[in-house]
Design a protein around this motif. Structure first.
Motif, PDB file in Angstrom:
ATOM      1  N   THR A   5       0.777  -1.313   0.011  1.00  0.00           N
ATOM      2  CA  THR A   5      -0.227  -0.070  -0.062  1.00  0.00           C
ATOM      3  C   THR A   5       0.795   1.123  -0.035  1.00  0.00           C
ATOM      4  O   THR A   5       1.815   1.512   0.918  1.00  0.00           O
ATOM      5  CB  THR A   5      -0.958  -0.124   0.947  1.00  0.00           C
ATOM      6  OG1 THR A   5      -1.725  -1.180   1.217  1.00  0.00           O
ATOM      7  CG2 THR A   5      -1.902   1.235   1.223  1.00  0.00           C
ATOM      8  N   PRO A   6       0.738   2.241  -1.086  1.00  0.00           N
ATOM      9  CA  PRO A   6       1.411   3.579  -1.167  1.00  0.00           C
ATOM     10  C   PRO A   6       1.089   4.351   0.244  1.00  0.00           C
ATOM     11  O   PRO A   6       0.272   4.115   1.036  1.00  0.00           O
ATOM     12  CB  PRO A   6       0.843   4.246  -2.370  1.00  0.00           C
ATOM     13  CG  PRO A   6       0.289   3.070  -2.974  1.00  0.00           C
ATOM     14  CD  PRO A   6      -0.391   1.973  -2.058  1.00  0.00           C
ATOM     15  N   GLY A   7       2.313   4.875   0.674  1.00  0.00           N
ATOM     16  CA  GLY A   7       2.454   5.846   2.064  1.00  0.00           C
ATOM     17  C   GLY A   7       2.649   5.063   2.945  1.00  0.00           C
ATOM     18  O   GLY A   7       2.908   5.761   4.078  1.00  0.00           O
ATOM     19  N   ILE A   8       2.819   3.505   3.119  1.00  0.00           N
ATOM     20  CA  ILE A   8       2.801   2.864   4.417  1.00  0.00           C
ATOM     21  C   ILE A   8       4.321   2.295   4.142  1.00  0.00           C
ATOM     22  O   ILE A   8       4.732   1.378   3.652  1.00  0.00           O
ATOM     23  CB  ILE A   8       1.816   1.768   4.415  1.00  0.00           C
ATOM     24  CG1 ILE A   8       0.330   2.069   4.467  1.00  0.00           C
ATOM     25  CG2 ILE A   8       2.037   0.973   5.921  1.00  0.00           C
ATOM     26  CD1 ILE A   8       0.170   3.184   5.427  1.00  0.00           C
ATOM     27  N   SER A   9       5.400   3.056   4.752  1.00  0.00           N
ATOM     28  CA  SER A   9       6.691   3.032   4.552  1.00  0.00           C
ATOM     29  C   SER A   9       7.280   2.978   2.980  1.00  0.00           C
ATOM     30  O   SER A   9       8.027   2.298   2.600  1.00  0.00           O
ATOM     31  CB  SER A   9       7.257   1.508   5.293  1.00  0.00           C
ATOM     32  OG  SER A   9       7.176   1.509   6.664  1.00  0.00           O
ATOM     33  N   ASP A  10       6.323   3.591   2.392  1.00  0.00           N
ATOM     34  CA  ASP A  10       6.964   3.649   0.882  1.00  0.00           C
ATOM     35  C   ASP A  10       6.267   5.358   0.669  1.00  0.00           C
ATOM     36  O   ASP A  10       5.669   5.833   1.116  1.00  0.00           O
ATOM     37  CB  ASP A  10       6.003   2.653   0.122  1.00  0.00           C
ATOM     38  CG  ASP A  10       6.609   1.355   0.058  1.00  0.00           C
ATOM     39  OD1 ASP A  10       7.740   1.389  -0.202  1.00  0.00           O
ATOM     40  OD2 ASP A  10       5.856   0.388   0.018  1.00  0.00           O
ATOM     41  N   PRO A  11       6.745   5.710  -0.598  1.00  0.00           N
ATOM     42  CA  PRO A  11       6.455   6.898  -1.182  1.00  0.00           C
ATOM     43  C   PRO A  11       5.008   7.131  -1.123  1.00  0.00           C
ATOM     44  O   PRO A  11       4.048   6.403  -1.368  1.00  0.00           O
ATOM     45  CB  PRO A  11       7.152   7.080  -2.467  1.00  0.00           C
ATOM     46  CG  PRO A  11       8.314   6.177  -2.525  1.00  0.00           C
ATOM     47  CD  PRO A  11       7.741   5.040  -1.506  1.00  0.00           C
TER      48      PRO A  11
END
Length: 331
Positions: free
Chosen positions: A125-131
């Motif tokens: 899922t984007p935004g969860i430890s990712d950009p």
């Protein structure tokens, strides 16, 4: 060996998985033909993508990716494989932690012009430890609609199959590279009753276990989830002390999620004198002063600091200096 290979079992099921994948593609094509009449609204779509197995994607996610004007991707080459698998021709634009600040203005401009933009990460899922967090904030600030398209997430997948408490959990993610910040976070986690969840790079797992065992104690239960949904998926279960010993001469490969059980509050679960003595000796052998070792053990257990201090005196005698105020403390 710590992680037994599941290669043979996956090979025997390969033909079945290939068939299922073909069926999924056909279902997706039918779904798209029915749903295309429901035009998507302009905005930013945060689309969860598989963390390993390409079948772990929703029909809605596929429709959004096909319908979008542009897909923002952490790694266009990596994401290109997923899009090619489902015959999605939407243009890709790189969006990662090294260029997200520069890309923001361009993306916002496109969204304000009414475009549909999907954001995906390499996995999950984007935004969860990712950009994704920074762009989401930018859109919210500028009153651009943000649509979550839920799906795979490593933290939830690991927790659901861990066997640890799922009533309450803390997702820590990747720890800081800075020693002070990292240890402060671990000290906080060690005192929480909730299950603690960490993302750990394979090359840092021994260092992680050294540090977390020192702060949490060796008796805390943990689960190491590796390569979830992939060919070599493994779940290892045991105590932190056992994990440290098992991995002392072996470095696993692949994506790793580590879950540590929360602090036990029950009086019946107070660590034994032998366990406290073991933790004190290990902390001192790792270079901590005895006063710091006493402080860390008392903070990570339900044992009063004065009791830990008394045991420390029995073990080390008067050779190691301890602050005089500890002896007068009641807790």
């Amino acid at each position: 060996m710590l992680f037994a290979s599941l290669r043979d079992r996956w090979r025997t099921s390969h033909s079945k998985r290939t068939s299922l994948s073909s069926q999924l593609k056909e279902t997706y094509q039918l779904h798209c033909s029915i749903s295309m009449q429901d035009a998507l609204e302009s905005g930013l779509y945060l689309v969860a993508t598989p963390i390993g197995n390409l079948e772990d994607i929703t029909l809605r996610a596929l429709r959004v990716l096909k319908s979008a004007n542009l897909i923002l991707s952490e790694d266009t080459r990596h994401s290109g494989k997923l899009l090619q698998h489902y015959n999605i021709k939407t243009p890709l634009l790189s969006y990662h932690k090294f260029n997200e600040s520069q890309r923001g203005t361009l993306i916002l401009q496109k969204l304000q012009q009414g475009e549909i933009i999907a954001l995906i990460s390499d996995a999950g899922t984007p935004g969860i430890s990712d950009p994704g967090e920074q762009l989401t904030k930018l859109c919210v600030h500028n009153k651009i609609r943000v649509f979550p398209i839920p799906g795979p997430c490593a933290v939830v997948a690991a927790l659901s199959a861990s066997g640890l408490s799922t009533d309450e959990f803390t997702f820590v993610g990747f720890l800081s590279k800075h020693t002070g910040s990292r240890r402060q976070r671990l000290l906080i986690s060690s005192s929480e009753a909730a299950t603690q969840i960490f993302y750990v790079p394979p090359h840092k797992i021994q260092a992680f276990l050294d540090e977390v065992t020192e702060i949490f104690s060796t008796s805390r239960n943990c689960v190491i989830a590796r390569e979830m949904t992939k060919v070599h998926e493994e779940f290892w279960r045991g105590t932190l002390g056992e994990a440290k010993e098992a991995l002392s001469s072996y470095q696993p490969k692949g994506e790793i999620t580590i879950l540590v059980e929360g602090k036990r509050d029950s009086a019946a679960e107070v660590p034994s004198e032998a366990e406290i003595a073991h933790d004190l000796r290990e902390l001192v052998s790792n270079g901590h002063s005895l006063s710091m070792a006493v402080k860390m053990v008392s903070e990570s257990t339900t044992v009063k600091r004065k009791s830990v201090y008394s045991l420390a005196l029995k073990i080390f005698g008067d050779k190691t200096e301890l602050p005089k105020q500890i002896s007068s403390e009641k807790d």
